[in-house]
Design a protein around this motif. Structure first.
Motif, mmCIF file in Angstrom:
data_model
loop_
_atom_site.group_PDB
_atom_site.id
_atom_site.type_symbol
_atom_site.label_atom_id
_atom_site.label_comp_id
_atom_site.label_asym_id
_atom_site.label_seq_id
_atom_site.Cartn_x
_atom_site.Cartn_y
_atom_site.Cartn_z
ATOM 1 N N LEU A 48 -76.424 -17.243 -68.244
ATOM 2 C CA LEU A 48 -75.073 -17.331 -68.784
ATOM 3 C C LEU A 48 -74.290 -16.071 -68.413
ATOM 4 C CD1 LEU A 48 -75.931 -18.648 -72.348
ATOM 5 C CD2 LEU A 48 -75.113 -19.979 -70.394
ATOM 6 N N GLY A 49 -72.975 -16.181 -68.395
ATOM 7 C CA GLY A 49 -72.132 -15.050 -68.025
ATOM 8 C C GLY A 49 -72.342 -13.815 -68.877
ATOM 9 N N ASN A 50 -72.593 -14.015 -70.168
ATOM 10 C CA ASN A 50 -72.780 -12.845 -71.050
ATOM 11 C C ASN A 50 -74.130 -12.159 -70.840
ATOM 12 O OD1 ASN A 50 -74.416 -14.753 -72.245
ATOM 13 N ND2 ASN A 50 -73.528 -14.554 -74.276
ATOM 14 N N GLU A 51 -74.991 -12.733 -69.993
ATOM 15 C CA GLU A 51 -76.282 -12.117 -69.675
ATOM 16 C C GLU A 51 -76.219 -11.253 -68.419
ATOM 17 O OE1 GLU A 51 -79.442 -15.359 -71.310
ATOM 18 O OE2 GLU A 51 -78.355 -15.905 -69.472
ATOM 19 N N ILE A 52 -75.061 -11.227 -67.761
ATOM 20 C CA ILE A 52 -74.894 -10.449 -66.535
ATOM 21 C C ILE A 52 -74.621 -8.994 -66.906
ATOM 22 C CG2 ILE A 52 -73.466 -10.132 -64.458
ATOM 23 C CD1 ILE A 52 -75.222 -12.682 -64.436
ATOM 24 N N ASP A 53 -75.441 -8.088 -66.358
ATOM 25 C CA ASP A 53 -75.273 -6.663 -66.634
ATOM 26 C C ASP A 53 -74.223 -6.020 -65.730
ATOM 27 O OD1 ASP A 53 -77.405 -6.269 -68.688
ATOM 28 O OD2 ASP A 53 -78.642 -7.051 -67.049
ATOM 29 N N TYR A 54 -74.191 -6.441 -64.466
ATOM 30 C CA TYR A 54 -73.206 -5.941 -63.511
ATOM 31 C C TYR A 54 -72.795 -7.086 -62.594
ATOM 32 C CZ TYR A 54 -74.824 -1.264 -64.785
ATOM 33 O OH TYR A 54 -75.161 -0.139 -65.477
ATOM 34 N N ALA A 55 -71.561 -7.055 -62.140
ATOM 35 C CA ALA A 55 -71.089 -7.976 -61.117
ATOM 36 C C ALA A 55 -70.554 -7.133 -59.967
ATOM 37 C CB ALA A 55 -69.999 -8.894 -61.663
ATOM 38 N N VAL A 56 -71.017 -7.422 -58.769
ATOM 39 C CA VAL A 56 -70.582 -6.702 -57.573
ATOM 40 C C VAL A 56 -69.732 -7.655 -56.748
ATOM 41 C CG1 VAL A 56 -71.347 -5.581 -55.452
ATOM 42 C CG2 VAL A 56 -72.607 -5.207 -57.569
ATOM 43 N N ILE A 57 -68.512 -7.224 -56.454
ATOM 44 C CA ILE A 57 -67.592 -8.057 -55.684
ATOM 45 C C ILE A 57 -67.185 -7.308 -54.424
ATOM 46 C CG2 ILE A 57 -66.765 -9.230 -57.748
ATOM 47 C CD1 ILE A 57 -64.188 -7.528 -57.530
ATOM 48 N N GLN A 58 -66.519 -8.007 -53.533
ATOM 49 C CA GLN A 58 -65.979 -7.337 -52.356
ATOM 50 C C GLN A 58 -64.733 -6.559 -52.785
ATOM 51 O OE1 GLN A 58 -65.403 -11.356 -50.704
ATOM 52 N NE2 GLN A 58 -63.493 -10.553 -49.880
ATOM 53 N N ASN A 59 -64.317 -5.633 -51.957
ATOM 54 C CA ASN A 59 -63.178 -4.767 -52.292
ATOM 55 C C ASN A 59 -61.857 -5.419 -51.879
ATOM 56 O OD1 ASN A 59 -64.997 -2.865 -53.181
ATOM 57 N ND2 ASN A 59 -65.073 -1.804 -51.227
ATOM 58 N N VAL A 63 -58.052 -9.302 -58.645
ATOM 59 C CA VAL A 63 -57.445 -10.056 -59.749
ATOM 60 C C VAL A 63 -57.944 -11.500 -59.748
ATOM 61 C CG1 VAL A 63 -55.282 -10.891 -60.734
ATOM 62 C CG2 VAL A 63 -55.414 -8.560 -59.833
ATOM 63 N N LEU A 64 -57.906 -12.147 -58.588
ATOM 64 C CA LEU A 64 -58.380 -13.525 -58.468
ATOM 65 C C LEU A 64 -59.882 -13.609 -58.750
ATOM 66 C CD1 LEU A 64 -57.755 -16.465 -57.724
ATOM 67 C CD2 LEU A 64 -58.152 -15.859 -55.340
ATOM 68 N N THR A 65 -60.639 -12.681 -58.212
ATOM 69 C CA THR A 65 -62.090 -12.676 -58.415
ATOM 70 C C THR A 65 -62.438 -12.432 -59.883
ATOM 71 O OG1 THR A 65 -62.385 -11.902 -56.159
ATOM 72 C CG2 THR A 65 -64.254 -11.657 -57.633
ATOM 73 N N MET A 66 -61.723 -11.519 -60.533
ATOM 74 C CA MET A 66 -61.967 -11.248 -61.950
ATOM 75 C C MET A 66 -61.673 -12.480 -62.793
ATOM 76 S SD MET A 66 -62.849 -7.970 -62.442
ATOM 77 C CE MET A 66 -62.075 -7.022 -63.702
ATOM 78 N N VAL A 74 -68.553 -13.882 -67.608
ATOM 79 C CA VAL A 74 -68.860 -12.503 -67.219
ATOM 80 C C VAL A 74 -67.739 -11.611 -67.748
ATOM 81 C CG1 VAL A 74 -69.193 -10.909 -65.285
ATOM 82 C CG2 VAL A 74 -70.117 -13.232 -65.159
ATOM 83 N N LYS A 75 -68.109 -10.580 -68.473
ATOM 84 C CA LYS A 75 -67.122 -9.657 -69.038
ATOM 85 C C LYS A 75 -66.510 -8.789 -67.933
ATOM 86 C CE LYS A 75 -68.180 -10.540 -73.433
ATOM 87 N NZ LYS A 75 -68.011 -11.951 -73.585
ATOM 88 N N GLU A 76 -65.200 -8.585 -68.025
ATOM 89 C CA GLU A 76 -64.499 -7.805 -66.998
ATOM 90 C C GLU A 76 -65.049 -6.387 -66.867
ATOM 91 O OE1 GLU A 76 -60.267 -7.889 -66.876
ATOM 92 O OE2 GLU A 76 -60.188 -10.054 -67.184
ATOM 93 N N ASN A 77 -65.519 -5.802 -67.950
ATOM 94 C CA ASN A 77 -66.044 -4.432 -67.876
ATOM 95 C C ASN A 77 -67.397 -4.361 -67.165
ATOM 96 O OD1 ASN A 77 -67.526 -5.631 -69.951
ATOM 97 N ND2 ASN A 77 -67.533 -3.795 -71.220
ATOM 98 N N LYS A 78 -67.974 -5.497 -66.814
ATOM 99 C CA LYS A 78 -69.246 -5.537 -66.083
ATOM 100 C C LYS A 78 -69.035 -5.528 -64.570
ATOM 101 C CE LYS A 78 -71.758 -6.012 -69.810
ATOM 102 N NZ LYS A 78 -72.827 -5.116 -70.186
ATOM 103 N N VAL A 79 -67.779 -5.703 -64.125
ATOM 104 C CA VAL A 79 -67.486 -5.768 -62.692
ATOM 105 C C VAL A 79 -67.411 -4.351 -62.124
ATOM 106 C CG1 VAL A 79 -65.886 -6.595 -60.932
ATOM 107 C CG2 VAL A 79 -66.268 -7.947 -63.012
ATOM 108 N N PHE A 80 -68.204 -4.097 -61.098
ATOM 109 C CA PHE A 80 -68.266 -2.788 -60.455
ATOM 110 C C PHE A 80 -67.089 -2.642 -59.499
ATOM 111 C CE2 PHE A 80 -69.818 0.109 -57.126
ATOM 112 C CZ PHE A 80 -70.194 1.190 -57.905
ATOM 113 N N LEU A 81 -66.154 -1.749 -59.842
ATOM 114 C CA LEU A 81 -64.938 -1.548 -59.045
ATOM 115 C C LEU A 81 -64.793 -0.117 -58.536
ATOM 116 C CD1 LEU A 81 -62.415 -3.488 -61.325
ATOM 117 C CD2 LEU A 81 -63.442 -4.282 -59.186
#
Length: 132
Positions: A48-59, A63-66, A74-81
């Protein structure tokens, strides 16, 4: 067999997304396609999304990816930016740079779940789930 199962799940997922999100524009269709990719992976891994510790996205397109990631729980504060302002989008290198920097700076614990997600040319979407 895998293709049939994945296609069936993708069809169901697409219909459930269309029932919640009206697809009035190309942007809405992109969001829907990205959500299918994420939902398939998360369903197959039983995460589940709330079980994700970190999310790694492309640079690129944060906004669309979040929006897509938060739609899966997945919580926005888990996305590595951390590298977004330093390096910008470097096509295929974003993931390698970001995952390396995450591992060095955040020191994820054993068992930590890292969701990766990106999009490519001609509407291709990739995602993976890494357990440290």
């Amino acid at each position: 067999f895998y293709i049939d199962v994945a296609f069936g799940e993708a069809t169901q997922t697409w219909e459930s997304i269309r029932s919640v999100l009206p697809m009035d524009s190309a942007r809405d269709c992109l969001i829907g396609a990205k959500l299918i990719t994420l939902n398939l992976l998360m369903n197959q891994c039983d995460v589940l999304g709330n079980e994700i510790d970190y999310a790694v996205i492309q640079n690129a397109n944060p906004v669309l990816t979040m929006k897509c990631l938060s739609s899966t729980g997945v919580k926005e504060n888990k996305v590595f930016l951390d590298n977004l302002g330093s390096y910008g989008h470097m096509t295929g290198m974003d993931f390698l740079l970001n995952i390396n920097n995450l591992m060095e700076t955040k020191n994820p614990e054993k068992g930590c779940k890292i969701l990766t997600f990106g999009s490519g040319w001609a509407g291709t979407y990739i995602s993976s789930l890494i357990t440290v």
